[in-house]
Design a protein around this motif. Structure first.
Motif, PDB file in Angstrom:
ATOM      1  N   GLY A 297      47.270   4.816 -78.831  1.00  0.00           N
ATOM      2  CA  GLY A 297      46.001   5.565 -78.846  1.00  0.00           C
ATOM      3  C   GLY A 297      45.219   5.569 -79.715  1.00  0.00           C
ATOM      4  N   GLN A 298      44.184   6.159 -79.632  1.00  0.00           N
ATOM      5  CA  GLN A 298      43.224   5.994 -81.170  1.00  0.00           C
ATOM      6  C   GLN A 298      43.093   7.426 -81.810  1.00  0.00           C
ATOM      7  OE1 GLN A 298      38.817   6.492 -80.506  1.00  0.00           O
ATOM      8  NE2 GLN A 298      38.685   4.404 -81.605  1.00  0.00           N
ATOM      9  N   GLN A 299      43.264   7.013 -83.182  1.00  0.00           N
ATOM     10  CA  GLN A 299      43.160   8.257 -83.894  1.00  0.00           C
ATOM     11  C   GLN A 299      41.961   8.172 -85.005  1.00  0.00           C
ATOM     12  OE1 GLN A 299      46.112   8.098 -87.382  1.00  0.00           O
ATOM     13  NE2 GLN A 299      45.946  10.224 -87.775  1.00  0.00           N
ATOM     14  N   VAL A 300      41.283   9.127 -84.805  1.00  0.00           N
ATOM     15  CA  VAL A 300      40.041   9.474 -85.528  1.00  0.00           C
ATOM     16  C   VAL A 300      40.151  10.775 -86.528  1.00  0.00           C
ATOM     17  CG1 VAL A 300      37.748   9.990 -85.482  1.00  0.00           C
ATOM     18  CG2 VAL A 300      38.875   8.513 -83.852  1.00  0.00           C
ATOM     19  N   ILE A 301      40.044  10.461 -87.693  1.00  0.00           N
ATOM     20  CA  ILE A 301      40.150  11.745 -88.951  1.00  0.00           C
ATOM     21  C   ILE A 301      38.732  11.912 -89.461  1.00  0.00           C
ATOM     22  CG2 ILE A 301      41.113  12.653 -90.597  1.00  0.00           C
ATOM     23  CD1 ILE A 301      43.462  10.632 -90.313  1.00  0.00           C
ATOM     24  N   ARG A 302      38.308  13.247 -89.271  1.00  0.00           N
ATOM     25  CA  ARG A 302      36.884  13.324 -89.968  1.00  0.00           C
ATOM     26  C   ARG A 302      37.062  14.340 -91.172  1.00  0.00           C
ATOM     27  NH1 ARG A 302      31.881  12.278 -87.447  1.00  0.00           N
ATOM     28  NH2 ARG A 302      30.246  12.954 -88.609  1.00  0.00           N
ATOM     29  N   PHE A 303      36.086  14.055 -92.070  1.00  0.00           N
ATOM     30  CA  PHE A 303      35.968  15.124 -93.245  1.00  0.00           C
ATOM     31  C   PHE A 303      34.553  15.746 -93.008  1.00  0.00           C
ATOM     32  CE2 PHE A 303      34.534  16.086 -97.496  1.00  0.00           C
ATOM     33  CZ  PHE A 303      35.569  16.690 -98.035  1.00  0.00           C
TER      34      PHE A 303
END
Length: 309
Positions: A297-303
């Protein structure tokens, strides 16, 4: 034949595509790190082309690394290979252009080659970087044993200390009571806190401060603190006085930074007496700091900036 065909493709349409092709949000990342610090990131993506699968991508290396590893990155990229569902579809990623390290590779300029794999939606590229032993012999002396392997955060991982030499060796300033403090959090946990104030140093206005990683960092965010500071700005009366705070000193996290030894960064502005009464505000970025698509799957990390806790 694969490489001959790819060369024709690069010369045929990828020369113009080098400036026009950009990676999408479906980009897949692979990271490798040197044991001496710093590393490489390869960003890849698959696209349809005339019923076949085109491999597109770019790569980056740390801007600060050991002299022993300088010049080795491109050779490692040339030895890298790409697999799809266990089948190798391409080897030698030297056709990919080099780009500056970034946190999110969506939108990065890329170059493409055509592979023999028939196109099928849903295929995900898996990039494998070769393990390497780096050795440079000079003058008959021994050189350090440096290894490279596929691990870490790659091009934005911890390399050599990036604080400028003169800043690191200048006199530290202890922060006065009540420095401005700001913090932000990663969507996966942990974050960054920074404290700073405006100080007169040799007649110039300087931003003096320190920063800390906050507990709860994950594998993909533990090395990103200084990159967050690089995108942090200091403003006074609505005007940006410094747009890169990555030179500030890293310290243990705390709620009160009064008395902390801090490094100072020159704003390039002359000091005026009235500056002492104007507060400095710190603005941390709000952006995606990691994006990668894998077979799982896709991993998206936001700050994002957040209220002080």
């Amino acid at each position: 034949m694969k490489h001959a065909f790819a060369l024709t493709l690069i010369l045929g349409f990828a020369t113009s595509a080098q400036a026009q092709n950009t990676l999408s949000e479906r980009v897949t990342l692979a990271h490798g790190s040197y044991s001496s610090g710093g590393g490489i990131t390869i960003a890849a993506e698959l696209r349809p082309k005339d019923g076949r699968t085109a491999l597109c991508g770019t790569w980056a290396q740390s801007t600060s690394q050991s002299s022993y590893t300088s010049g080795t990155a491109h050779n490692i990229v040339k030895l890298a290979s790409v697999y799809v569902e266990g089948q190798r579809i391409y080897q030698d990623l030297g056709f990919m252009p080099q780009t500056a390290p970034r946190l999110d590779y969506a939108g990065a300029p890329a170059r493409c080659v055509l592979t023999d794999l028939p196109w099928r939606a849903g295929h995900i590229p898996e990039v494998f970087l070769p393990r390497q032993q780096i050795s440079h012999s000079a003058g008959g002396g021994s050189s350090p044993k440096i290894s490279f392997r596929q691990t870490g955060t790659g091009a934005v991982g911890h390399g050599l200390e990036v604080v400028p030499f003169l800043t690191r060796n200048s006199r530290l300033v202890r922060l006065a009571p009540g420095p401005n403090i700001a913090e932000g959090r990663y969507s996966t946990g942990g974050g960054v806190r920074v404290a700073a104030e405006l100080v007169a140093v040799n007649g110039s206005a300087h931003i003096c401060g320190a920063w800390s990683d906050l507990a709860g960092q994950g594998e993909r965010t533990k090395d990103l603190g200084r990159e967050i500071l690089r995108r942090t700005t200091a403003r006074q009366a609505g005007k940006t006085v410094l747009s890169d705070l990555s030179g500030l000193r890293r310290v243990r996290a705390r709620s009160d930074y009064t008395g902390v030894d801090a490094t100072c960064l020159d704003t390039g502005l002359p000091w005026a007496a009235q500056e002492a009464g104007k507060a400095v505000t710190l603005h941390l970025p709000d952006q995606v700091v990691y994006r990668s698509t894998t077979p799982a799957g896709q991993q998206v990390i936001r700050f994002q900036p957040s209220p002080l806790q």
